[in-house]
Write an enzyme that holds these catalytic residues in place. Structure first.
Site, mmCIF file in Angstrom:
data_model
loop_
_atom_site.group_PDB
_atom_site.id
_atom_site.type_symbol
_atom_site.label_atom_id
_atom_site.label_comp_id
_atom_site.label_asym_id
_atom_site.label_seq_id
_atom_site.Cartn_x
_atom_site.Cartn_y
_atom_site.Cartn_z
ATOM 1 N N LEU A 49 0.308 -1.230 -0.135
ATOM 2 C CA LEU A 49 -0.333 -0.047 0.080
ATOM 3 C C LEU A 49 1.039 0.962 -0.151
ATOM 4 O O LEU A 49 0.307 2.068 -0.642
ATOM 5 C CB LEU A 49 -0.579 -0.046 1.222
ATOM 6 C CG LEU A 49 -2.333 -0.657 1.297
ATOM 7 C CD1 LEU A 49 -2.661 -1.362 2.787
ATOM 8 C CD2 LEU A 49 -3.074 -0.322 0.049
ATOM 9 N N ASN A 109 -14.284 0.860 15.257
ATOM 10 C CA ASN A 109 -14.913 1.291 16.643
ATOM 11 C C ASN A 109 -13.488 1.689 17.076
ATOM 12 O O ASN A 109 -14.156 2.461 17.986
ATOM 13 C CB ASN A 109 -15.440 0.254 17.610
ATOM 14 C CG ASN A 109 -13.948 -0.438 17.915
ATOM 15 O OD1 ASN A 109 -13.527 -0.625 18.872
ATOM 16 N ND2 ASN A 109 -13.364 -1.678 17.085
ATOM 17 N N TYR A 133 -3.540 3.682 15.766
ATOM 18 C CA TYR A 133 -4.391 3.474 14.784
ATOM 19 C C TYR A 133 -5.809 3.597 14.331
ATOM 20 O O TYR A 133 -6.291 3.440 13.685
ATOM 21 C CB TYR A 133 -4.418 1.397 15.640
ATOM 22 C CG TYR A 133 -5.569 0.886 15.043
ATOM 23 C CD1 TYR A 133 -5.027 0.110 12.836
ATOM 24 C CD2 TYR A 133 -6.420 0.630 15.541
ATOM 25 C CE1 TYR A 133 -6.403 -1.081 12.495
ATOM 26 C CE2 TYR A 133 -8.028 -0.481 14.502
ATOM 27 C CZ TYR A 133 -7.454 -0.841 13.369
ATOM 28 O OH TYR A 133 -8.607 -1.451 12.850
ATOM 29 N N LYS A 137 -7.585 5.542 11.201
ATOM 30 C CA LYS A 137 -8.998 5.331 10.966
ATOM 31 C C LYS A 137 -9.606 6.454 10.815
ATOM 32 O O LYS A 137 -10.412 6.629 9.427
ATOM 33 C CB LYS A 137 -9.675 4.067 11.683
ATOM 34 C CG LYS A 137 -8.851 2.876 11.900
ATOM 35 C CD LYS A 137 -8.786 2.230 10.216
ATOM 36 C CE LYS A 137 -8.476 0.876 10.325
ATOM 37 N NZ LYS A 137 -8.711 0.432 8.725
#
Ligand code: 15L
Length: 269
Positions: A49, A109, A133, A137
């Site tokens: 990526l 979440n 993390y 997101k």
């Protein structure tokens, strides 16, 4: 949607989703490592990526992307930076350049992990990431909005709880999503005619849910799985986990308590 690319194809979520999506789409798979269960004839493009040219090669000729790739838990900043910040930007930019129409982004979440469990939140609550993390997101959700409104991509961000065959502890009784329900949300993101930019919670029909998933319901999401059906086994498993004042208070669980040196008093709202 006809041909779709699944990034992070060697990961656990992709392994569960692939057979559920295969009857509906032609799948291309991509990952930095080859999936163990790759079958002869599977369309697989190896891509890191962090390498824009490689990501663009993976995107060429597909109509939609399910972006599951990247670092899937908390990690050192450099790992998160390359896989989830640079990598996510490369994914959206490659999608734009190759004229892909839709992206379904696997958010988490953990973008809102620092809300207390006693609070019920919708998709409009400001992000409160619980980790590097979680920040990555929230970044992916923000980037998705820019590419939707500025470049015309149709983008759905799924704030996924926990994908597994069954909820494995008390926290997961609130946030669990079955692979079939996740596939249903992915298909809404890929095919629903009214998607421009949406955030949905990736959760099954869970009695203990902390999230208002009205946005997903408006788009026709009808979860079929219920965490409560697995209550006894999940609560029995919880008995074996040591109590943790921070993790047990906040929605993000252990992601919140790692490295915690915040206030003694926990957030009420
Ligand atoms: C996530 O976002 C992770 O990808 C997954 O591994 C679980 O840790 C999950 O959240 C969770 O909160 O249970």
């Amino acid at each position: 949607m006809h041909r779709i690319l699944i990034t992070g194809a060697a990961g656990d979520v992709a392994r569960r989703l692939r057979p559920l999506l295969a009857p509906h789409y032609l799948l291309r798979l991509s990952d930095v490592r080859t999936p163990k269960d790759l079958a002869p004839g599977d369309d697989f493009v190896e891509a890191d990526l962090a390498d824009l040219a490689a990501v663009a090669r993976a995107c060429a000729g597909v109509d939609g992307i399910v972006h599951l790739g990247g670092h899937s838990v908390e990690g050192p900043w450099d790992a998160i930076l390359q896989a989830n910040i640079v990598g996510c930007h490369n994914l959206f930019e490659a999608a734009r350049r190759t004229r892909v129409k839709r992206v379904v982004f696997a958010s988490s979440n953990h973008a809102v992990g620092f809300y207390p469990r006693r609070r019920r939140i919708g998709v409009d609550a400001p992000v409160r990431p619980d980790s590097r993390y979680g920040v990555s997101k929230a970044f992916g959700e923000a980037l998705g909005a820019t590419y939707a409104y500025k470049h015309g991509l149709r983008v759905t961000a799924l704030r996924i709880g926990n994908v597994a065959d069954a909820p494995v502890d008390q926290r997961r009784l609130a946030i669990w999503i079955s692979p079939a329900d996740l596939a249903q949300l992915v298909r809404i993101g890929l095919d629903h005619p009214d998607i421009r930019y949406e955030i949905f919670y990736g959760a099954s029909d869970n009695e203990r849910a902390w999230w208002d998933n009205e946005a997903a319901f408006r788009f026709g999401y009808r979860p079929q799985s219920r965490a409560e059906d697995f209550r006894d086994q999940a609560l029995a498993a919880q008995e074996k986990i040591a109590p943790d004042r921070i993790a047990d208070w906040y929605q993000g669980g252990a992601f919140c308590s790692v490295d915690y040196d915040g206030d003694e008093e926990l957030a009420e709202r």
